[in-house]
Write an enzyme that holds these catalytic residues in place. Structure first.
Site, mmCIF file in Angstrom:
data_model
loop_
_atom_site.group_PDB
_atom_site.id
_atom_site.type_symbol
_atom_site.label_atom_id
_atom_site.label_comp_id
_atom_site.label_asym_id
_atom_site.label_seq_id
_atom_site.Cartn_x
_atom_site.Cartn_y
_atom_site.Cartn_z
ATOM 1 N NE ARG A 65 -0.481 0.471 5.025
ATOM 2 C CZ ARG A 65 0.266 1.442 5.540
ATOM 3 N NH1 ARG A 65 0.532 2.524 4.817
ATOM 4 N NH2 ARG A 65 0.770 1.322 6.759
ATOM 5 C CG ASP B 65 7.229 6.393 11.384
ATOM 6 O OD1 ASP B 65 6.830 6.799 10.290
ATOM 7 O OD2 ASP B 65 6.576 5.592 12.078
#
Length: 307
Positions: free
Chosen positions: A110, A201
């Site tokens: 995704r 992140d």
């Protein structure tokens, strides 16, 4: 190499929202509306809020999309570009949503983090079974920048737009490369920093061209100088810190998203504020967010056709 234990603290964050998100991510300042946007990836939602007294964020609206939402970008006209699971969505200023063509055709993959580049192209990465990609999407179609990543994540451009930093989370690396905003051409990718503890992140950049990177699993955001040295940190009372961004009209409030994903009941008991958004004044200021150019080819081929 990624040592931040002795880096000075850069402010005490306060909890800014009351709702615990499963996977809050991708905060961005919407300068068109004067609002802070963020996503909850697995809920497939874009949230919109405004700043209130003392750094609190009052949620005003939640817009649901048909599948996961990895990132949101804003155009100068106020449109949203949203990275869904396999395709991009455009939400116009009246709230109408148009689905773009399917771009991801690998099972289990995704779209993940994405941002507009200085010229308004959308640069977005993938998360999935391996050999993940980082791509540019614009009117001409899809250009693959990387196709060997473990998990494509945060992005940030320097003030002049000529340097691009990107995160490959599971390798614990932040990469850097030259970037030509006029053409979208990129230079050779290099390792900028390897993180020892936690996993890099989301990230953003300040007006001094210092990166601010979230460390998933370590409950902190670190400030990184252009030479690669960690020079400060913000400790957050939530171990799964996902992304920071400078927001508010003056770009002086650091907004930090967190998640409850992957936390055990014991973890949640020890860190009951997990999943909330946090705000902190660090004494530093961000740069104006890049805006999406507002153009998307209706017949863009899939990523696999460009590898």
């Amino acid at each position: 190499m990624g040592d931040y234990d002795h880096a000075p603290l850069l402010g005490l964050p306060r909890v800014a929202t009351g709702v615990a998100h499963f996977l809050a991510e991708g905060p961005m300042w919407d300068p068109i509306r004067g609002r802070i946007l963020w996503v909850d990836i697995m809920d497939g939602a874009v949230h919109q809020g405004r700043f209130a007294y003392g750094g609190a964020i009052e949620a005003e609206d939640t817009v649901a999309f048909p599948d996961t939402v990895g990132a949101v970008a804003v155009s100068s006209a106020g449109e949203w570009l949203v990275a869904g699971t396999r395709r991009l969505y455009v939400r116009d200023v009246d709230g109408g949503v148009t689905a773009g063509p399917e771009l991801v055709d690998v099972e289990g993959r995704r779209f993940n983090d994405g941002k507009s580049d200085p010229a308004g192209r959308f640069v977005v990465g993938t998360k999935g079974p391996g050999d993940e990609q980082l791509v540019q999407v614009d009117l001409d179609g899809v250009t693959v920048l990387d196709d060997d990543l473990t998990l494509s994540n945060g992005l940030a451009w320097t003030r002049d737009g000529h340097t691009l930093y990107t995160v490959d989370t599971m390798s614990r690396r932040i990469h850097v490369r030259d970037y030509d905003p006029a053409t979208g051409a990129v230079g050779v990718r290099r390792v900028f920093l390897e993180i020892k503890k936690g996993y890099p992140d989301g990230m953003t950049i300040d007006s001094d061209d210092h990166l601010w990177g979230a460390l998933w699993g370590e409950g902190c955001v670190v400030r990184i100088a252009p030479g690669g040295r960690i020079v400060g940190r913000v400790d957050v009372p939530a171990p799964h810190v996902s992304c920071p961004v400078f927001a508010d009209p003056d770009l002086e409030t650091l907004v930090i998203t967190t998640a409850t994903q992957g936390l055990s009941p014991e973890d949640l008991s020890s860190h009951p504020l997990s999943g909330r958004l946090f705000t902190v004044k660090t004494g530093h200021r961000g740069i104006h967010p890049n805006l999406w150019a507002g153009t998307l080819q209706s017949s863009t081929p899939s990523l696999e056709e460009h590898t």
